[in-house]
Design an enzyme around this catalytic site. Structure first.
Site, short mmCIF file in Angstrom:
data_model
loop_
_atom_site.label_atom_id
_atom_site.label_comp_id
_atom_site.label_asym_id
_atom_site.label_seq_id
_atom_site.Cartn_x
_atom_site.Cartn_y
_atom_site.Cartn_z
N HIS A 101 0.90 -1.35 -0.04
CA HIS A 101 -0.22 0.02 0.08
C HIS A 101 0.84 1.36 0.17
O HIS A 101 0.23 2.35 -0.11
CB HIS A 101 -1.05 0.18 1.05
CG HIS A 101 -2.08 0.44 0.45
ND1 HIS A 101 -3.36 0.14 1.88
CD2 HIS A 101 -2.75 1.54 0.10
CE1 HIS A 101 -4.17 1.71 0.78
NE2 HIS A 101 -4.17 2.11 0.31
N ASP A 128 -9.67 -0.35 4.17
CA ASP A 128 -8.20 -1.00 4.99
C ASP A 128 -9.12 -0.80 6.35
O ASP A 128 -9.73 -0.87 7.09
CB ASP A 128 -7.17 0.15 4.51
CG ASP A 128 -5.77 -0.50 5.17
OD1 ASP A 128 -5.66 -1.41 5.64
OD2 ASP A 128 -5.01 0.35 3.84
N HIS A 130 -6.18 -0.88 8.26
CA HIS A 130 -5.71 -0.05 9.44
C HIS A 130 -5.75 1.61 9.03
O HIS A 130 -5.86 1.36 7.71
CB HIS A 130 -4.12 -0.42 8.73
CG HIS A 130 -3.76 -1.68 8.88
ND1 HIS A 130 -4.14 -2.54 7.67
CD2 HIS A 130 -3.79 -3.14 9.93
CE1 HIS A 130 -3.67 -4.12 8.54
NE2 HIS A 130 -2.89 -4.22 10.05
N ASP A 132 -3.62 3.76 7.82
CA ASP A 132 -1.75 3.64 7.58
C ASP A 132 -1.11 5.19 7.76
O ASP A 132 -1.06 6.23 6.58
CB ASP A 132 -1.98 3.84 6.10
CG ASP A 132 -2.33 2.01 5.55
OD1 ASP A 132 -1.94 1.46 6.33
OD2 ASP A 132 -3.15 1.65 4.63
N HIS A 145 4.53 0.99 3.92
CA HIS A 145 3.02 0.12 3.76
C HIS A 145 1.96 1.35 4.83
O HIS A 145 0.73 1.12 4.73
CB HIS A 145 2.98 -0.61 3.30
CG HIS A 145 2.87 -1.79 4.39
ND1 HIS A 145 2.34 -2.58 4.23
CD2 HIS A 145 2.59 -1.72 5.37
CE1 HIS A 145 2.41 -4.03 4.99
NE2 HIS A 145 2.60 -2.87 5.67
N ASP A 231 -7.67 -1.70 -0.19
CA ASP A 231 -6.29 -2.13 0.29
C ASP A 231 -7.31 -3.58 0.44
O ASP A 231 -8.16 -3.66 1.73
CB ASP A 231 -5.30 -1.90 1.83
CG ASP A 231 -5.42 -2.60 2.51
OD1 ASP A 231 -4.62 -4.60 2.31
OD2 ASP A 231 -4.11 -1.95 2.84
N ASP A 233 -6.76 -6.25 2.61
CA ASP A 233 -7.15 -6.54 4.06
C ASP A 233 -8.44 -6.14 4.61
O ASP A 233 -8.89 -6.19 5.96
CB ASP A 233 -5.70 -6.24 4.50
CG ASP A 233 -5.18 -5.10 4.88
OD1 ASP A 233 -6.48 -4.17 5.36
OD2 ASP A 233 -3.98 -4.51 5.53
N GLU A 276 -2.00 -5.38 -2.03
CA GLU A 276 -1.90 -6.34 -0.47
C GLU A 276 -1.61 -7.48 -1.05
O GLU A 276 -2.68 -8.16 0.00
CB GLU A 276 -2.30 -5.77 1.07
CG GLU A 276 -1.94 -4.19 0.74
CD GLU A 276 -0.12 -4.35 1.81
OE1 GLU A 276 0.18 -5.48 1.75
OE2 GLU A 276 0.25 -3.30 1.74
MN LIG Z 1 -3.39 -0.21 3.96
#
Ligand SMILES: [Mn+2]
Length: 307
Positions: A101, A128, A130, A132, A145, A231, A233, A276
């Site tokens: 990312h 996402d 996260h 980030d 990332h 992303d 995830d 990702e």
């Molecule tokens: Mn990310």
């Protein structure tokens, strides 16, 4: 509502220099093998697959001054910026296949420049687990990332915050983050201090994904370019195991489909990152296949003909 989409240019960015685990570098090929190009063509989209960009090898070294592989991260983001900018200038919608990312710094800086040059507004939907929003001072790992949103908002090393020539590339208020469920302790303070607009899993559970997406897309108009930074995830690891930083409690299949369909309905999609996908950690190629399934919805595939 049958929409027509601007022509699309796909490019792969086969690197994991910003990640803490190896394997996201294989994401572009995983997505191609899962049939991404064919799926978009089946939607009636004009697709050009430009192949993969080239950049430095992953040195797999430890952090220096709070960053791992900063030189390599900068080099990859420069080629991403160049590729995205070129496609936007040609009137084509860039779809970046990561890669990790950190590459969104280059892709979104390109979109931000394009919007400035064409006097358009920009909204970024950041899907996402996260936020980030780490910095070199607070990062537990040094993995870049975990820093792209901060870098785009002007917090980070000058080589990244100024990569597009304008610092900052973006304002915090242009971001909407959906699916968040893992924020590092100091990062929590930072996102609070900067007022990042975050729809975390608790909020999604409380009000439902429909309202979340309505709020995240609120205020878009004909002059708004919508960039989606996807992303994988963000998805629950039980349905998307092939990613380097899986976090339990992610969005489920139906919620993910709803997000994508509602973005499609907005008619504002202007550019996309798919990042990702780590085929080394996947079960078969299921995560890339799921990503392709979701991208079909993002390009208007729906169960019924809807008004
Ligand atoms: Mn990310």
């Amino acid at each position: 509502m049958q929409q027509t989409y601007s022509p699309v240019s796909i490019f792969g960015v086969p690197t994991d220099v910003g990640a803490g685990r190896r394997g996201a570098s294989m994401g572009p090929e995983g997505l191609r093998v899962a049939g991404l190009v064919e799926a978009l063509r089946a939607r009636g989209v004009d697709v050009d697959d430009l192949g993969d960009l080239k950049g430095p090898k992953n040195p797999w070294a430890g952090p220096r001054d709070g960053y791992r592989h900063l030189d390599e991260v900068v080099a990859w983001n420069r080629v991403v910026l160049e590729a995205s900018s070129a496609e936007l200038a040609r009137g084509r919608m860039p779809i970046m296949l990561g890669g990790d990312h950190c590459l969104a710094i280059g892709s979104i800086a390109a979109v931000a420049n394009h919007c400035r040059a064409t006097s358009r507004k920009l909204r970024v939907l950041w899907l996402d687990a996260h936020t980030d929003f780490n910095t070199s001072q607070i990062t537990p790992s040094g993995n870049v990332h975990g820093m792209p949103v901060a870098c785009l908002c002007g917090i980070g090393p000058a080589a990244l915050t100024g990569i597009g020539g304008v610092t900052p590339s973006m304002q915090v208020a242009q971001f909407r983050q959906i699916g968040i469920r893992s924020v590092d302790p100091d990062e929590k303070r930072l996102v609070k201090a900067h007022g990042l607009d975050i729809y975390d899993m608790r909020y999604i559970d409380e009000v439902g994904m429909r309202r979340v997406v309505e709020e995240a897309l609120d205020g878009l108009d004909d002059d708004t370019h919508l960039h989606v930074s996807f992303d994988v995830d963000v998805l629950d690891p039980t349905i998307a195991p092939g990613t380097g930083t899986p976090v339990p409690g992610g969005i489920n299949y139906r919620e993910a489909q709803l997000v994508m369909e509602m973005i499609a309905d907005s008619g504002r999609l202007g550019s996309l990152d798919i990042v990702e996908v780590n085929t080394a950690l996947d079960q078969g190629n299921t995560t890339a296949e799921l990503a392709v399934d979701l991208v079909e919805s993002l390009f208007g595939k729906s169960t019924l003909m809807r008004d």
